[in-house]
Every structure is written in C-alpha cells, then in structure tokens.
Write a protein that holds these residues in place. Structure first.
Motif, PDB file in Angstrom:
ATOM      1  N   TRP A 328       0.826  -1.209   0.000  1.00 33.33           N
ATOM      2  CA  TRP A 328       0.000   0.000   0.000  1.00 33.33           C
ATOM      3  C   TRP A 328       0.860   1.259   0.000  1.00 33.33           C
ATOM      4  CZ3 TRP A 328      -4.414  -0.357  -1.915  1.00 33.33           C
ATOM      5  CH2 TRP A 328      -5.264  -1.429  -1.653  1.00 33.33           C
ATOM      6  N   TYR A 329       2.016   1.184   0.621  1.00 30.99           N
ATOM      7  CA  TYR A 329       2.923   2.331   0.582  1.00 30.99           C
ATOM      8  C   TYR A 329       3.355   2.623  -0.850  1.00 30.99           C
ATOM      9  CZ  TYR A 329       7.239   4.994   0.986  1.00 30.99           C
ATOM     10  OH  TYR A 329       8.219   5.950   0.826  1.00 30.99           O
ATOM     11  N   PHE A 330       3.739   1.587  -1.580  1.00 28.54           N
ATOM     12  CA  PHE A 330       4.141   1.799  -2.970  1.00 28.54           C
ATOM     13  C   PHE A 330       2.957   2.243  -3.829  1.00 28.54           C
ATOM     14  CE2 PHE A 330       8.397   0.250  -2.571  1.00 28.54           C
ATOM     15  CZ  PHE A 330       9.035   0.745  -3.701  1.00 28.54           C
ATOM     16  N   ALA A 331       1.772   1.731  -3.543  1.00 22.90           N
ATOM     17  CA  ALA A 331       0.600   2.156  -4.305  1.00 22.90           C
ATOM     18  C   ALA A 331       0.344   3.651  -4.110  1.00 22.90           C
ATOM     19  CB  ALA A 331      -0.627   1.353  -3.875  1.00 22.90           C
ATOM     20  N   SER A 332       0.495   4.130  -2.881  1.00 27.00           N
ATOM     21  CA  SER A 332       0.279   5.567  -2.622  1.00 27.00           C
ATOM     22  C   SER A 332       1.353   6.421  -3.290  1.00 27.00           C
ATOM     23  CB  SER A 332       0.255   5.822  -1.111  1.00 27.00           C
ATOM     24  OG  SER A 332       1.502   5.498  -0.515  1.00 27.00           O
ATOM     25  N   VAL A 333       2.607   5.968  -3.227  1.00 30.07           N
ATOM     26  CA  VAL A 333       3.680   6.719  -3.879  1.00 30.07           C
ATOM     27  C   VAL A 333       3.506   6.698  -5.391  1.00 30.07           C
ATOM     28  CG1 VAL A 333       6.169   6.817  -4.265  1.00 30.07           C
ATOM     29  CG2 VAL A 333       5.277   6.364  -1.970  1.00 30.07           C
ATOM     30  N   ASN A 334       3.101   5.545  -5.947  1.00 32.30           N
ATOM     31  CA  ASN A 334       2.861   5.466  -7.391  1.00 32.30           C
ATOM     32  C   ASN A 334       1.742   6.405  -7.817  1.00 32.30           C
ATOM     33  OD1 ASN A 334       4.843   3.574  -7.848  1.00 32.30           O
ATOM     34  ND2 ASN A 334       3.467   1.822  -7.689  1.00 32.30           N
ATOM     35  N   LEU A 335       0.728   6.547  -6.981  1.00 30.15           N
ATOM     36  CA  LEU A 335      -0.355   7.478  -7.301  1.00 30.15           C
ATOM     37  C   LEU A 335       0.169   8.906  -7.355  1.00 30.15           C
ATOM     38  CD1 LEU A 335      -3.421   7.880  -7.743  1.00 30.15           C
ATOM     39  CD2 LEU A 335      -3.637   8.141  -5.260  1.00 30.15           C
ATOM     40  N   VAL A 336       1.010   9.268  -6.387  1.00 35.05           N
ATOM     41  CA  VAL A 336       1.598  10.608  -6.376  1.00 35.05           C
ATOM     42  C   VAL A 336       2.391  10.860  -7.655  1.00 35.05           C
ATOM     43  CG1 VAL A 336       3.362  12.032  -5.274  1.00 35.05           C
ATOM     44  CG2 VAL A 336       1.639  10.880  -3.877  1.00 35.05           C
ATOM     45  N   PHE A 337       3.228   9.919  -8.018  1.00 30.43           N
ATOM     46  CA  PHE A 337       4.078  10.137  -9.186  1.00 30.43           C
ATOM     47  C   PHE A 337       3.342   9.896 -10.497  1.00 30.43           C
ATOM     48  CE2 PHE A 337       7.133   9.964  -5.815  1.00 30.43           C
ATOM     49  CZ  PHE A 337       8.059  10.927  -6.201  1.00 30.43           C
ATOM     50  N   GLY A 338       2.149   9.298 -10.421  1.00 30.79           N
ATOM     51  CA  GLY A 338       1.297   9.259 -11.608  1.00 30.79           C
ATOM     52  C   GLY A 338       0.850  10.659 -12.016  1.00 30.79           C
ATOM     53  N   PHE A 339       0.589  11.508 -11.038  1.00 32.14           N
ATOM     54  CA  PHE A 339       0.283  12.914 -11.327  1.00 32.14           C
ATOM     55  C   PHE A 339       1.461  13.590 -12.023  1.00 32.14           C
ATOM     56  CE2 PHE A 339      -2.960  12.169  -8.160  1.00 32.14           C
ATOM     57  CZ  PHE A 339      -3.992  13.020  -8.495  1.00 32.14           C
ATOM     58  N   VAL A 340       2.658  13.281 -11.572  1.00 35.95           N
ATOM     59  CA  VAL A 340       3.850  13.915 -12.129  1.00 35.95           C
ATOM     60  C   VAL A 340       3.987  13.598 -13.614  1.00 35.95           C
ATOM     61  CG1 VAL A 340       6.376  14.045 -11.986  1.00 35.95           C
ATOM     62  CG2 VAL A 340       4.997  13.893  -9.899  1.00 35.95           C
ATOM     63  N   SER A 341       3.761  12.344 -13.982  1.00 34.26           N
ATOM     64  CA  SER A 341       3.914  11.949 -15.378  1.00 34.26           C
ATOM     65  C   SER A 341       2.944  12.691 -16.288  1.00 34.26           C
ATOM     66  CB  SER A 341       3.702  10.432 -15.513  1.00 34.26           C
ATOM     67  OG  SER A 341       2.366  10.078 -15.179  1.00 34.26           O
ATOM     68  N   VAL A 342       1.776  13.052 -15.758  1.00 33.14           N
ATOM     69  CA  VAL A 342       0.780  13.766 -16.561  1.00 33.14           C
ATOM     70  C   VAL A 342       1.050  15.267 -16.602  1.00 33.14           C
ATOM     71  CG1 VAL A 342      -1.684  14.307 -16.785  1.00 33.14           C
ATOM     72  CG2 VAL A 342      -0.967  12.021 -16.044  1.00 33.14           C
ATOM     73  N   LEU A 343       1.469  15.841 -15.487  1.00 32.39           N
ATOM     74  CA  LEU A 343       1.505  17.303 -15.351  1.00 32.39           C
ATOM     75  C   LEU A 343       2.888  17.923 -15.496  1.00 32.39           C
ATOM     76  CD1 LEU A 343      -0.945  17.635 -12.313  1.00 32.39           C
ATOM     77  CD2 LEU A 343      -1.456  17.941 -14.741  1.00 32.39           C
ATOM     78  N   ALA A 344       3.926  17.113 -15.635  1.00 33.20           N
ATOM     79  CA  ALA A 344       5.275  17.681 -15.732  1.00 33.20           C
ATOM     80  C   ALA A 344       5.431  18.566 -16.958  1.00 33.20           C
ATOM     81  CB  ALA A 344       6.310  16.557 -15.752  1.00 33.20           C
ATOM     82  N   ILE A 345       4.882  18.147 -18.091  1.00 30.55           N
ATOM     83  CA  ILE A 345       5.038  18.930 -19.325  1.00 30.55           C
ATOM     84  C   ILE A 345       4.359  20.299 -19.212  1.00 30.55           C
ATOM     85  CG2 ILE A 345       4.438  19.032 -21.779  1.00 30.55           C
ATOM     86  CD1 ILE A 345       5.014  16.046 -21.940  1.00 30.55           C
ATOM     87  N   PRO A 346       3.057  20.362 -18.822  1.00 38.00           N
ATOM     88  CA  PRO A 346       2.464  21.699 -18.697  1.00 38.00           C
ATOM     89  C   PRO A 346       3.129  22.566 -17.637  1.00 38.00           C
ATOM     90  CG  PRO A 346       0.937  19.998 -17.912  1.00 38.00           C
ATOM     91  CD  PRO A 346       2.049  19.302 -18.631  1.00 38.00           C
ATOM     92  N   LEU A 347       3.670  21.955 -16.575  1.00 42.16           N
ATOM     93  CA  LEU A 347       4.381  22.743 -15.575  1.00 42.16           C
ATOM     94  C   LEU A 347       5.610  23.414 -16.187  1.00 42.16           C
ATOM     95  CD1 LEU A 347       5.149  23.728 -12.754  1.00 42.16           C
ATOM     96  CD2 LEU A 347       6.122  21.476 -12.300  1.00 42.16           C
ATOM     97  N   ILE A 348       6.419  22.663 -16.924  1.00 44.65           N
ATOM     98  CA  ILE A 348       7.641  23.214 -17.513  1.00 44.65           C
ATOM     99  C   ILE A 348       7.303  24.235 -18.584  1.00 44.65           C
ATOM    100  CG2 ILE A 348       9.768  22.654 -18.761  1.00 44.65           C
ATOM    101  CD1 ILE A 348       9.581  19.843 -17.473  1.00 44.65           C
TER     102      ILE A 348
END
Length: 550
Positions: A328-348
């Motif tokens: 469950w710890y990895f699932a929560s961290v993966n969820l956090v970094f799933g946002f990163v994969s989607v939003l990194a481009i518009p952020l930059i």
C-alpha cells in the motif's frame, strides 16, 4: 565416546534421504555441513573437547568441492544428531539452495543471457510504441483515439495479470517468458503485415494490441520469479538494478532511434525491427535452462483451481502485515508520481519552451540510467527497507523543489537527482520481496503487486487533469484566491497552480514515508518475516536433501 559410524561412514536415513556423517558428537560440539559439487551432503565433526576421526574427516573434505558452503549447527549430548534431524534438514535446505543459486555458478551467467535478450526486446517494444503513437495521431488527429489505443494495450494486460501470475507458478518460468515474447511478437508481426499490404486500420490496433497485452501480462511475473531462481539472495538488488537499467536505456534511446527510423525507413521498418527483437529474446530463452522452484508450505496452501490460485496472491500478502503495508505504501507513492507523469510537461511549459521540456526529460532518463548502473554494481543497502524509504525521501524533496523553482538549471539537476534514486527504491523493494516470498508462489504474488502499480497510473490520469485545470490553476492566476499568499512563494501565472500541486504532492510523499517508517510492521518487515530459505520446512528440506543425495 560412542561412535556414530563404522569405518568412517554411516547413512542416516530420514524418509528415504541419505545423509552421511563421520565421527561422533560430544557435549559442546558442533556439526559442519559441507555441500560438495557432487551433490552429496556430508557432515564432519568438530569438538570443543575430545577427539574426532581425522582420517575419515579428511577423506570427506577431499571429496567436497573446492567451493564449499558450511553451516554450523550446535549440538548437545552424546551422538544427539538423530534427535536434531529436523533442524539439520532445515540447514541442509538452506545451504543446498545457496549452493544451487551461487552467483559464481551458472545461475548468474544464465540471468545475464536472459537479461540481454530481454533488453533487446525492450528496446524494440519501445520503438514500436513510440512510432505507433505518432502514426495514430497523424492518421486521426485525435488525442481520444490515441488514448483508446493505449488503453487497448494496457487494459487487458492489467485485467489478465492475476491469472497470468497463477499460470506462471504452474508452468516452467522459461516457457512462460517464451510464450509472452512469442505471442507479443506475433501481434506485432500481424500489424506489420497489415501495414505492408496497406490494410491497417485503427480497429486492427485495438485487437492486436489487446492480444499482445494479454501475452505481455506473463512477462513481468515470470521474469521476476525466474530471477529469484537464477541468482543468489545477495545478488537480488544487483539483478533488479540491471533490469531497471535496461528499461531506462530503452526509454532514453527508443524515441530518438524511432524518430530517425520513421524519417528514413517508415513505420514498417520500425515494426520489423521490433519483431526481430522478439526473436532475439526467444532465442536467448531457448538457449538456457531454469531451475525449478521447490514445493513450499505456502504453495501447497495456495493450490486449487486457477481462480483460487490467482486470488491466493492477494491472500498471501494480506496475511503478512509488513508486506501488505509495503504494497500500500508503494501504491500511494505510485499514485503521487502518476500525477507527475501527466503534469510535468504543462508545468515546464509554464516558464520554458519545448526544447527545455526535452532537456528535462532527457536529464531524467540519464538520472535513471545512472541510478540503475549504481544499483547494478552496488546491489543496494543491506537493510533494504531503508533503501526504499531513504530514496523516497529524496524523491519527495525533489518534487517540492521542482514546484518551487523556475530556474532551468535547477529543474534539470532535480530531474537527474530525483530519477537517479528511483532505481534504488524499486530495486530494494524488489530484492526484499524476492527474499521473503517463496519462489513457487512468486508469480501470483508479484502479479498482485503489478496490478496495483499499474492501476495507480489510470487513476492519476483521471484525477490530474480536472484538479489542475479546475482547481489549482485558477487559484494562482493573477487574480486567483491564493495569488497574494501562496503566489508569493511559487509565483502566479500559467503553470504555477500545477507547481503548487507538485509541492503538495511532494509533501504527501514525505508524509507517507514518515508514516511508513513509524509503522513497526513495515519498518521491521525484514526482521519479522523470515527469508524463504530460512523457513522451517521439514518436507521441503527433506525433498531437497533427497534430491541432493540422489
């Protein structure tokens, strides 16, 4: 003294397994178990007081292999060995397993051969994935169609993975990997033939990629479980680092190579290269042999119908609170970094151009390659849970800094550092799971891990866009509700709402890590759950001893 043997040798039989001993045991003595290359289990005696039989002992040692493995088993009382046979078989099982899995033997060499073939296949798959994405968008001009094609590939793979994991535990892992590579290769070949005859349509991709996804669902559970059988416990971290290095190199070079091949050879060339890469992977698998996993108590408990065996992967994890917490710890961290994969481009893009986006993503890829290389050489920390939690602290801090800065050099440096520790977290986790889970149930247990890891991606994709567009971006426009407060820290304007979301996500990742460390079952998982080769399994140990004696 009461001798155990006559003429230096005496078979002590337990359930049909012959174990040979020399000398006798007195109070305070110990038995050394020596496993030789001739697959004989031979005991020699050392004494705290009294005398041994040096002639017989020396003869036994001479018959043992130069690379021998010794385990010391304390004994008390005169000739108490037979009363301790269960403990002896446990130790026998452990040392035999370590001898069979020795990295100095064929196991590590076999793993390198398999890894080489999978690396070539991985690069080929990356070429096709990139090229097909471009082709679909050029043909349709629709992002929705592109998303549906990706879903056709990933959806069936996620849904079928638990069944695939159960089948992997029933089958020879090598043939499971061959089936996976061959089936996925045939799907790619079908696309190539349709393209070559100018008959390829979008719906063909839905069917071909769905079938390929089902075949690919066998790959990761079989590959991970096979690695456990091929390398020693001490090399699990290094092997995991090598697997991640192959993935990282594939992610770095595949887009660039695919772009060149599309420009000069077309999509047909890319796909035929991918088919050839599958042939390389299958060829390397046909050239080697894998050891078989021995039957364990967990494997016996989880046997039944195919569906019940697939469910057992979850049951096994649920019964072990430390592994469940890690999941469950990895699932929560993966969820956090799933946002990163989607939003990194518009952020930059909020403060830089497309070239900078490419530079940052390339830097992240380089960081992953470097981290994987370090993990491959180092093998990770001895305390693996600290490798997981420590790396995730660096990742969380990287996210926070990524959201706070608009300096391009700082963003590039953060990308390198953040992604360089990702292989350490993943490799340490993989090594921990491989050490704790019995090999004959790893297919279905690792399938459950895979499903939860993959499921976090679609959930993040569904949540990221609406949160960014409707909540965080409006809050940090020039006239937004947080422009005069949070805006003084992260800035205002396009992309700064996403930057604030990154700061929150990084903070959440750090909170999750702190909670994980404070939870005793997770922090002490390596102490509370024994390694599978330390488990007291008399039947399994007896089977190994029988195999060795024969």
């Amino acid at each position: 003294m009461t001798p155990l043997v006559e003429n230096g040798r005496s078979p002590a039989r337990h359930g049909g397994s012959a174990v040979l001993f020399s000398g006798c045991v007195v109070a305070g003595g110990a038995v050394e178990v020596v496993v030789g290359a001739m697959a004989s289990v031979t005991g020699t005696v050392s004494f705290a007081a009294g005398e041994a039989q040096p002639e017989a002992t020396n003869a036994i040692v001479r018959r043992a292999a130069n690379r021998r493995i010794e385990a010391r088993l304390p004994m008390r009382g005169s000739c108490a060995l037979f009363d301790k046979r269960a403990a002896f078989l446990k130790y026998t099982r452990k040392v035999v397993y370590r001898r069979q899995m020795s990295p100095n033997g064929k196991g590590m060499r076999t793993f390198v051969v398999v890894w080489s073939g999978q690396f070539v296949s991985l690069v080929g798959t990356g070429l096709t994935a990139f090229a097909l994405a471009i082709w679909v968008y050029q043909e349709t001009g629709s992002a929705t169609q592109l998303s549906l094609v990706l879903l056709a590939s990933q959806g069936p793979q996620i849904l079928f993975t638990p069944i695939a994991g159960a089948l992997v535990d029933r089958w020879d892992r090598r043939w499971a990997m061959i089936l996976s590579d061959a089936g996925a290769g045939l799907g790619t070949l079908a696309i190539a033939l349709l393209l070559f005859t100018d008959s390829l349509e979008i719906w063909h991709l839905y069917v071909a990629l769905s079938l390929s996804g089902i075949f690919q669902s066998f790959q990761w559970p079989a590959y991970s479980a096979a690695t456990t059988l091929l390398v020693s416990k001490e090399q699990y971290g290094r092997a995991a680092g090598m697997v991640q290095m192959a993935e990282a190199i594939g992610q770095v070079i595949a887009p660039a190579v695919a772009g060149v091949l599309l420009a000069f050879g077309g999509l047909e060339t890319v796909i035929f290269i991918d088919v050839a890469s599958f042939l390389v992977a299958v060829g390397t698998l046909l050239a080697v042999r894998f050891p078989q996993a021995e039957r364990s108590a967990a494997g016996a408990a989880g046997s039944g119908s195919l569906l019940s065996e697939a469910r057992y992967g979850w049951t096994y994890i649920k019964e072990r609170p430390g592994l469940l917490a890690l999941l469950w710890y990895f699932a929560s961290v993966n969820l956090v970094f799933g946002f990163v994969s989607v939003l990194a481009i518009p952020l930059i893009l909020g403060f830089a151009d497309e070239v900078t986006v490419g530079t940052v993503f390339s830097a992240a890829g380089v960081g992953m390659v470097l981290g994987s290389l370090v993990m491959s050489v180092w093998g990770g920390p001895k305390r693996r849970i600290y490798g997981v939690l420590g790396a995730d602290v660096v990742l969380g801090l990287s996210l926070v800094l990524f959201g706070l800065t608009m300096s391009i050099p700082v963003v590039v440096a953060v990308a390198v550092v953040g992604f360089s520790v990702l292989p350490i977290a993943n490799g340490s986790s993989q090594a921990l799971w491989q050490a704790k889970v019995e090999p004959d149930v790893q297919g279905r247990v690792f399938a459950v891990r895979r499903v939860l890891a993959q499921a976090a991606g679609p959930v993040a994709i569904l949540m990221a866009g609406p949160l960014a567009d409707r909540v965080f971006e409006p809050l940090l426009q020039d006239d937004g509700a947080l422009a005069g407060t949070v805006g003084d820290i992260v800035g205002v304007g396009p992309g700064r709402g996403i930057a604030f979301l990154f700061v929150i996500l990084g903070g959440l990742s750090l909170v999750f890590t702190i909670i994980a460390y404070l939870y005793p079952r997770l922090r002490n998982v390596e102490d509370e759950i024994p390694d599978f080769d330390d488990l007291p399994g008399l039947d399994a140990a007896h089977q190994v001893a029988s195999d060795v004696a024969s």
